[in-house]
Design a protein around this motif. Structure first.
Motif, PDB file in Angstrom:
ATOM      1  N   THR A  80      -3.349   3.618  -0.570  1.00 34.81           N
ATOM      2  CA  THR A  80      -4.139   3.058  -2.274  1.00 34.81           C
ATOM      3  C   THR A  80      -3.146   1.560  -1.800  1.00 34.81           C
ATOM      4  OG1 THR A  80      -3.934   5.444  -3.788  1.00 34.81           O
ATOM      5  CG2 THR A  80      -3.531   2.991  -4.957  1.00 34.81           C
ATOM      6  N   PHE A  81      -4.487   0.330  -2.261  1.00 35.58           N
ATOM      7  CA  PHE A  81      -3.561  -1.116  -2.433  1.00 35.58           C
ATOM      8  C   PHE A  81      -3.187  -1.136  -3.800  1.00 35.58           C
ATOM      9  CE2 PHE A  81      -4.159  -0.970   2.073  1.00 35.58           C
ATOM     10  CZ  PHE A  81      -4.044  -2.069   2.687  1.00 35.58           C
ATOM     11  N   VAL A  82      -2.111  -1.823  -3.641  1.00 33.41           N
ATOM     12  CA  VAL A  82      -1.958  -2.882  -5.126  1.00 33.41           C
ATOM     13  C   VAL A  82      -1.271  -4.148  -4.547  1.00 33.41           C
ATOM     14  CG1 VAL A  82      -0.118  -2.915  -6.530  1.00 33.41           C
ATOM     15  CG2 VAL A  82      -0.415  -0.430  -5.806  1.00 33.41           C
TER      16      VAL A  82
ATOM     17  N   ARG B 169      -6.405  -4.546  -9.328  1.00 30.82           N
ATOM     18  CA  ARG B 169      -4.857  -4.504  -8.940  1.00 30.82           C
ATOM     19  C   ARG B 169      -4.838  -2.843  -8.230  1.00 30.82           C
ATOM     20  NH1 ARG B 169      -0.883  -1.968 -10.624  1.00 30.82           N
ATOM     21  NH2 ARG B 169       0.848  -3.129 -10.622  1.00 30.82           N
ATOM     22  N   GLU B 170      -5.505  -2.025  -8.515  1.00 28.30           N
ATOM     23  CA  GLU B 170      -5.037  -0.895  -7.797  1.00 28.30           C
ATOM     24  C   GLU B 170      -7.061  -0.375  -7.184  1.00 28.30           C
ATOM     25  OE1 GLU B 170      -1.937   2.137  -8.879  1.00 28.30           O
ATOM     26  OE2 GLU B 170      -4.042   2.774  -8.940  1.00 28.30           O
TER      27      GLU B 170
ATOM     28  N   GLU C 105      -0.251  -7.762  -6.442  1.00 29.90           N
ATOM     29  CA  GLU C 105      -0.307  -7.877  -7.803  1.00 29.90           C
ATOM     30  C   GLU C 105      -0.357 -10.275  -7.759  1.00 29.90           C
ATOM     31  OE1 GLU C 105       1.816  -6.941 -10.356  1.00 29.90           O
ATOM     32  OE2 GLU C 105       1.746  -5.108  -9.761  1.00 29.90           O
TER      33      GLU C 105
ATOM     34  N   TYR D   7       1.096  -1.479   0.051  1.00 28.39           N
ATOM     35  CA  TYR D   7       0.054  -0.154   0.171  1.00 28.39           C
ATOM     36  C   TYR D   7       0.712   1.360   0.133  1.00 28.39           C
ATOM     37  CZ  TYR D   7       1.076   0.599   4.695  1.00 28.39           C
ATOM     38  OH  TYR D   7       1.169   0.749   6.270  1.00 28.39           O
ATOM     39  N   GLU D   8       0.558   2.302  -0.490  1.00 31.59           N
ATOM     40  CA  GLU D   8       0.950   3.226  -0.552  1.00 31.59           C
ATOM     41  C   GLU D   8       0.454   4.622  -0.524  1.00 31.59           C
ATOM     42  OE1 GLU D   8       1.199   3.851  -5.158  1.00 31.59           O
ATOM     43  OE2 GLU D   8       3.079   1.945  -4.847  1.00 31.59           O
TER      44      GLU D   8
ATOM     45  N   LYS E 133      -7.777   2.243  -4.549  1.00 31.94           N
ATOM     46  CA  LYS E 133      -7.339   3.826  -4.513  1.00 31.94           C
ATOM     47  C   LYS E 133      -8.001   4.292  -2.728  1.00 31.94           C
ATOM     48  CE  LYS E 133      -5.716   5.581  -8.631  1.00 31.94           C
ATOM     49  NZ  LYS E 133      -6.025   7.199  -9.409  1.00 31.94           N
TER      50      LYS E 133
END
Length: 226
Positions: free
Chosen positions: A174-176, A187-188, A178, A161-162, A190
């Motif tokens: 925001t979670f990413v 995938r992403e 893979e 996460y960012e 927000k």
């Protein structure tokens, strides 16, 4: 004459052991059985809402659902406020013009259209949910056309996460995700609230499902982790 027994004290040369507060962090629990400490995960919910329940199959176990952070509505709310301010200014200006009554009507119609768009975005935000079960993560959104995207937990190869500086202040991120496959429906994601706690929740479900079941007071079925 019998001497009554008493616990040893400093006069007997007994020194009681000293413990630091950090040594008790793992022993403290709240009313739900969650350990208290700096790495606490979100409490588990019992039942999904009717909005989410229709997308769950009987053998998976619901872990929680989350609406996106209110910052997701920042743009439409700002546009709505600006449109309202502009309408007030134009109404005052056009009221001083003798032949501008038609322009006032047009301004009000435009304002109503903008506010309808804002209301639509608020409703879309309300029905937009991030969902976690013991099998998968999902995102369900849309008012008229419903969209359901999901990723099995077993196929998640990497997750992060960012958080921007504003996200750290307001507690969203925001979670990413893979996956092992090339085509990913999810995938992403927000603007999720409490990203660190939510990250721990997902990681625990992926790597320590028995701990989750133990905290819930349930016995995991042998086939659940298949």
């Amino acid at each position: 004459m019998t001497t009554a027994s008493r616990p040893p004290g400093p006069d007997d040369g007994f020194v009681p052991p000293q413990f630091e507060a950090e040594e008790f962090e793992g022993l403290r629990v709240d009313s739900s059985g969650m350990p208290l400490g700096p790495r606490r995960v979100l409490p588990l919910e019992d039942e999904p809402t009717t909005l989410v329940a229709r997308y769950l199959f009987p053998t998976e176990r619901y872990r929680g659902e989350w609406k996106r952070h209110w910052v997701h509505l920042w743009t439409p709310l700002l546009i709505g406020a600006a449109a309202t301010f502009l309408l007030g200014y134009l109404s005052g200006f056009l009221a001083r013009q003798e032949s501008a009554s038609g322009f006032t009507t047009v301004a009000v119609i435009v304002w109503l259209g903008v506010m309808g768009w804002v209301a639509w975005n608020v409703a879309d935000w309300y029905f937009d949910r991030f969902i976690l079960t013991n099998k998968r993560v999902m995102v369900v959104n849309g008012i008229i056309t419903r969209k359901v995207a999901m990723m099995p937990l077993a196929r998640v190869t990497d997750m992060k996460y960012e958080q921007s500086p504003v996200g750290r202040m307001l507690n969203y991120g925001t979670f990413v995700l893979e996956s092992a496959g090339q085509d990913q429906a999810l995938r992403e994601v927000k603007h999720l609230p409490n990203p660190n706690e939510l990250y721990l929740r997902v990681v625990e479900e992926m790597y320590e499902p028995q701990a989750v079941e133990a905290r819930l007071g349930k016995n995991a079925d042998p086939g659940d982790d298949a």
